[in-house]
Design a protein around this motif. Structure first.
Motif, PDB file in Angstrom:
ATOM      1  N   GLY A 239       0.746  -1.629  -0.323  1.00 46.71           N
ATOM      2  CA  GLY A 239       0.209   0.122   0.314  1.00 46.71           C
ATOM      3  C   GLY A 239       0.796   1.522   0.448  1.00 46.71           C
ATOM      4  O   GLY A 239       0.238   2.447  -0.027  1.00 46.71           O
ATOM      5  N   THR A 240       1.938   0.984   0.212  1.00 46.03           N
ATOM      6  CA  THR A 240       2.598   2.752  -0.104  1.00 46.03           C
ATOM      7  C   THR A 240       3.014   3.019  -1.208  1.00 46.03           C
ATOM      8  O   THR A 240       2.749   2.305  -2.626  1.00 46.03           O
ATOM      9  N   PRO A 241       2.689   4.109  -1.405  1.00 41.32           N
ATOM     10  CA  PRO A 241       2.944   5.069  -2.696  1.00 41.32           C
ATOM     11  C   PRO A 241       4.149   4.950  -3.787  1.00 41.32           C
ATOM     12  O   PRO A 241       5.128   4.718  -2.892  1.00 41.32           O
ATOM     13  N   LEU A 242       3.614   3.794  -5.009  1.00 38.99           N
ATOM     14  CA  LEU A 242       5.144   3.686  -5.348  1.00 38.99           C
ATOM     15  C   LEU A 242       6.009   4.906  -6.229  1.00 38.99           C
ATOM     16  O   LEU A 242       5.225   6.367  -6.609  1.00 38.99           O
ATOM     17  N   ALA A 243       7.041   4.538  -6.597  1.00 41.00           N
ATOM     18  CA  ALA A 243       8.270   5.538  -7.158  1.00 41.00           C
ATOM     19  C   ALA A 243       8.502   4.900  -8.085  1.00 41.00           C
ATOM     20  O   ALA A 243       8.842   3.957  -8.006  1.00 41.00           O
ATOM     21  N   ARG A 244       9.629   6.692  -8.734  1.00 37.42           N
ATOM     22  CA  ARG A 244      10.168   6.156 -10.136  1.00 37.42           C
ATOM     23  C   ARG A 244      11.436   6.768 -10.442  1.00 37.42           C
ATOM     24  O   ARG A 244      11.447   7.862  -9.607  1.00 37.42           O
ATOM     25  N   VAL A 245      11.845   6.079 -11.232  1.00 36.01           N
ATOM     26  CA  VAL A 245      13.167   6.866 -11.873  1.00 36.01           C
ATOM     27  C   VAL A 245      13.561   6.408 -13.375  1.00 36.01           C
ATOM     28  O   VAL A 245      13.054   6.187 -14.208  1.00 36.01           O
ATOM     29  N   ASP A 246      12.689   7.944 -13.721  1.00 32.03           N
ATOM     30  CA  ASP A 246      13.401   7.498 -15.314  1.00 32.03           C
ATOM     31  C   ASP A 246      14.012   7.896 -16.381  1.00 32.03           C
ATOM     32  O   ASP A 246      15.249   8.455 -15.855  1.00 32.03           O
ATOM     33  N   TYR A 247      15.093   7.404 -17.166  1.00 28.35           N
ATOM     34  CA  TYR A 247      15.782   7.335 -17.819  1.00 28.35           C
ATOM     35  C   TYR A 247      15.111   7.033 -19.516  1.00 28.35           C
ATOM     36  O   TYR A 247      14.295   7.664 -19.594  1.00 28.35           O
ATOM     37  N   GLU A 248      16.512   7.322 -19.259  1.00 27.14           N
ATOM     38  CA  GLU A 248      15.862   7.923 -21.499  1.00 27.14           C
ATOM     39  C   GLU A 248      15.346   7.056 -22.056  1.00 27.14           C
ATOM     40  O   GLU A 248      14.228   7.619 -22.840  1.00 27.14           O
ATOM     41  N   GLU A 249      15.225   5.789 -22.649  1.00 26.28           N
ATOM     42  CA  GLU A 249      14.466   4.083 -22.759  1.00 26.28           C
ATOM     43  C   GLU A 249      13.636   3.872 -21.465  1.00 26.28           C
ATOM     44  O   GLU A 249      13.356   3.087 -22.368  1.00 26.28           O
ATOM     45  N   HIS A 250      13.608   3.493 -20.384  1.00 30.77           N
ATOM     46  CA  HIS A 250      12.860   3.524 -20.275  1.00 30.77           C
ATOM     47  C   HIS A 250      12.553   3.691 -18.697  1.00 30.77           C
ATOM     48  O   HIS A 250      13.580   5.293 -17.955  1.00 30.77           O
ATOM     49  N   THR A 251      11.657   2.748 -17.882  1.00 30.33           N
ATOM     50  CA  THR A 251      11.270   3.624 -16.585  1.00 30.33           C
ATOM     51  C   THR A 251      11.142   2.949 -15.892  1.00 30.33           C
ATOM     52  O   THR A 251      10.797   1.492 -15.819  1.00 30.33           O
ATOM     53  N   VAL A 252      11.805   2.705 -14.262  1.00 33.79           N
ATOM     54  CA  VAL A 252      12.468   1.697 -13.020  1.00 33.79           C
ATOM     55  C   VAL A 252      11.036   1.907 -12.083  1.00 33.79           C
ATOM     56  O   VAL A 252      11.099   3.045 -11.708  1.00 33.79           O
ATOM     57  N   CYS A 253      10.203   1.485 -12.321  1.00 38.21           N
ATOM     58  CA  CYS A 253       8.979   2.005 -10.593  1.00 38.21           C
ATOM     59  C   CYS A 253       8.850   0.553 -10.415  1.00 38.21           C
ATOM     60  O   CYS A 253       9.152  -0.820  -9.874  1.00 38.21           O
ATOM     61  N   TYR A 254       8.852   1.241  -8.403  1.00 38.74           N
ATOM     62  CA  TYR A 254       8.549   0.272  -7.419  1.00 38.74           C
ATOM     63  C   TYR A 254       8.819   1.078  -6.335  1.00 38.74           C
ATOM     64  O   TYR A 254       8.278   2.077  -6.738  1.00 38.74           O
ATOM     65  N   CYS A 255       8.767  -0.240  -5.235  1.00 41.25           N
ATOM     66  CA  CYS A 255       7.880   0.434  -4.135  1.00 41.25           C
ATOM     67  C   CYS A 255       9.120   0.905  -3.343  1.00 41.25           C
ATOM     68  O   CYS A 255       9.607   0.040  -3.077  1.00 41.25           O
ATOM     69  N   PRO A 256       9.263   1.958  -2.578  1.00 38.21           N
ATOM     70  CA  PRO A 256      10.149   1.755  -1.507  1.00 38.21           C
ATOM     71  C   PRO A 256      10.356   1.181  -0.230  1.00 38.21           C
ATOM     72  O   PRO A 256      11.513   0.392   0.351  1.00 38.21           O
ATOM     73  N   ALA A 257       9.096   0.759   0.199  1.00 39.17           N
ATOM     74  CA  ALA A 257       9.068   0.486   1.558  1.00 39.17           C
ATOM     75  C   ALA A 257       9.063  -1.736   1.049  1.00 39.17           C
ATOM     76  O   ALA A 257       9.730  -1.858   2.030  1.00 39.17           O
ATOM     77  N   CYS A 258       8.436  -1.678   0.043  1.00 36.98           N
ATOM     78  CA  CYS A 258       8.357  -3.750   0.027  1.00 36.98           C
ATOM     79  C   CYS A 258      10.160  -3.386  -1.068  1.00 36.98           C
ATOM     80  O   CYS A 258      10.500  -4.430  -0.263  1.00 36.98           O
ATOM     81  N   GLN A 259      10.898  -3.261  -1.217  1.00 34.73           N
ATOM     82  CA  GLN A 259      11.758  -3.355  -2.056  1.00 34.73           C
ATOM     83  C   GLN A 259      13.018  -2.520  -1.988  1.00 34.73           C
ATOM     84  O   GLN A 259      14.174  -3.152  -2.532  1.00 34.73           O
ATOM     85  N   THR A 260      13.190  -1.373  -1.702  1.00 36.70           N
ATOM     86  CA  THR A 260      14.896  -0.698  -1.057  1.00 36.70           C
ATOM     87  C   THR A 260      14.538  -0.125  -0.130  1.00 36.70           C
ATOM     88  O   THR A 260      15.343   1.365   0.398  1.00 36.70           O
ATOM     89  N   GLY A 261      14.194  -0.248   1.072  1.00 44.89           N
ATOM     90  CA  GLY A 261      14.088  -0.319   2.521  1.00 44.89           C
ATOM     91  C   GLY A 261      13.568   0.874   2.795  1.00 44.89           C
ATOM     92  O   GLY A 261      14.673   1.737   4.169  1.00 44.89           O
ATOM     93  N   GLY A 262      13.131   1.039   2.543  1.00 43.38           N
ATOM     94  CA  GLY A 262      12.321   2.952   2.764  1.00 43.38           C
ATOM     95  C   GLY A 262      13.177   4.067   1.604  1.00 43.38           C
ATOM     96  O   GLY A 262      12.875   4.828   2.499  1.00 43.38           O
ATOM     97  N   ARG A 263      13.799   3.689   1.646  1.00 44.75           N
ATOM     98  CA  ARG A 263      15.251   4.356   0.705  1.00 44.75           C
ATOM     99  C   ARG A 263      14.308   4.881  -0.999  1.00 44.75           C
ATOM    100  O   ARG A 263      13.950   3.591  -1.613  1.00 44.75           O
ATOM    101  N   VAL A 264      14.261   6.470  -1.529  1.00 42.30           N
ATOM    102  CA  VAL A 264      13.669   6.255  -2.105  1.00 42.30           C
ATOM    103  C   VAL A 264      15.058   7.534  -3.824  1.00 42.30           C
ATOM    104  O   VAL A 264      15.594   8.021  -2.790  1.00 42.30           O
ATOM    105  N   LEU A 265      15.556   6.637  -4.668  1.00 46.84           N
ATOM    106  CA  LEU A 265      16.183   6.970  -5.504  1.00 46.84           C
ATOM    107  C   LEU A 265      16.201   8.534  -6.236  1.00 46.84           C
ATOM    108  O   LEU A 265      15.002   8.626  -7.284  1.00 46.84           O
ATOM    109  N   LYS A 266      16.191   9.968  -5.755  1.00 49.28           N
ATOM    110  CA  LYS A 266      15.746  10.919  -6.319  1.00 49.28           C
ATOM    111  C   LYS A 266      15.966  11.534  -7.117  1.00 49.28           C
ATOM    112  O   LYS A 266      16.123  11.708  -8.387  1.00 49.28           O
ATOM    113  N   ASP A 267      17.766  10.958  -7.668  1.00 42.76           N
ATOM    114  CA  ASP A 267      18.537  11.727  -8.846  1.00 42.76           C
ATOM    115  C   ASP A 267      19.801  10.038  -9.257  1.00 42.76           C
ATOM    116  O   ASP A 267      20.413  10.362  -8.590  1.00 42.76           O
TER     117      ASP A 267
END
Length: 275
Positions: A239-267
């Motif tokens: 239920g945590t809001p999903l985050a995203r990182v945009d690259y030129e050719e693709h987009t990485v979508c993920y859950c900070p809570a489930c997948q990255t230990g609460g960390r959000v990659l902003k840049d």
């Protein structure tokens, strides 16, 4: 880009219709779409196709006599449709195959960038064209997946959509798979534990099977994807809001809570995010 679930659903839908009648006319094809000239497309005329096959994201249509293979790669914007006799189709498709009796197989591509491709090859040449592809993703299993991932240390998101590693997974389904497996897209493939590899293998099968079932029933992207392109929406796992990182050719979508230990990659240029 159509991936394994979409291409396999299309293969199943085309398998019977394309073998029903001989080819009456092959082509025309857009100059950017047709990737081969020898043998010429006219070599298909008068031959029966033996059905539709798939390798990774590519469709293959072998002739019944075993002499030729028509290979189609839809890339990002290509669409392949079977038109029944009398059914209205596009005036200038990127490629057309007309069958005796009036049915057609037509390839269209949205946008100005013509990246979809059609090849007419001998079986040996088709094998060579596909030789760089890794094993099929669906059913890969824990042991083989572990071997592939540990052969080269790369970010997990990149490794899974590399067709030389695994055939069939692309930008959208890797987001779905990694979320279900609760693994960081930015984790190193060589640093996964045995339990994580087992979880990932199970997630690959579960998500690709789910996608295939939905696509066969005509589900839209909105009904099919639970993570891909769902920025800010609730994670289907927690239920945590999903985050995203945009690259030129693709987009990485993920859950900070489930997948990255609460960390959000902003840049991605300034931040480093591991498991």
């Amino acid at each position: 880009m159509p991936e394994l679930p979409e291409v396999e659903a299309l293969r199943k839908a085309l398998d019977d219709p394309v073998r029903a009648f001989p080819v009456e006319q092959a082509g025309p094809a857009h100059v950017a779409t047709l990737k081969t000239i020898d043998p010429p497309l006219s070599a298909l005329e008068g031959r029966l196709l033996s059905g539709a096959e798939r390798r990774g994201k590519r469709l293959l249509f072998p002739t019944e006599d075993g002499e030729l293979v028509l290979l189609v790669h839809l890339m990002a914007a290509g669409r392949l449709r079977y038109l029944r006799p009398g059914e209205k189709g596009p005036k200038t498709p990127a490629f057309r195959l007309r069958f005796v009796g009036g049915a057609e197989l037509v390839l269209t591509e949205a946008g100005k960038r013509k990246r979809a491709g059609v090849w007419l090859l001998t079986p040996a040449a088709a094998d060579a064209e596909l030789a760089h592809l890794g094993p099929e993703a669906l059913g890969i299993g824990r042991e083989r997946l572990g071997e592939l991932l540990r052969a080269d240390g790369r970010r997990l998101h990149s490794a899974l959509r590399d067709q030389r590693v695994l055939a069939g997974i692309g930008r959208a389904w890797v987001n779905e798979i990694l979320n279900r497996a609760k693994l960081s897209p930015f984790a190193l493939s060589t640093q996964l534990s045995d339990e994580e590899v087992e979880r990932l293998a199970a997630s690959i099968d579960a998500e690709l099977s789910r996608g295939l079932d939905l696509r066969e029933r005509g589900a839209s992207d909105a009904r099919t994807y639970r993570v891909h392109n769902r920025l800010g929406e609730p994670c289907p796992q927690c239920g945590t809001p999903l985050a995203r990182v945009d690259y030129e050719e693709h987009t990485v979508c993920y859950c900070p809570a489930c997948q990255t230990g609460g960390r959000v990659l902003k840049d991605r240029r300034l931040s480093r995010l591991l498991r």
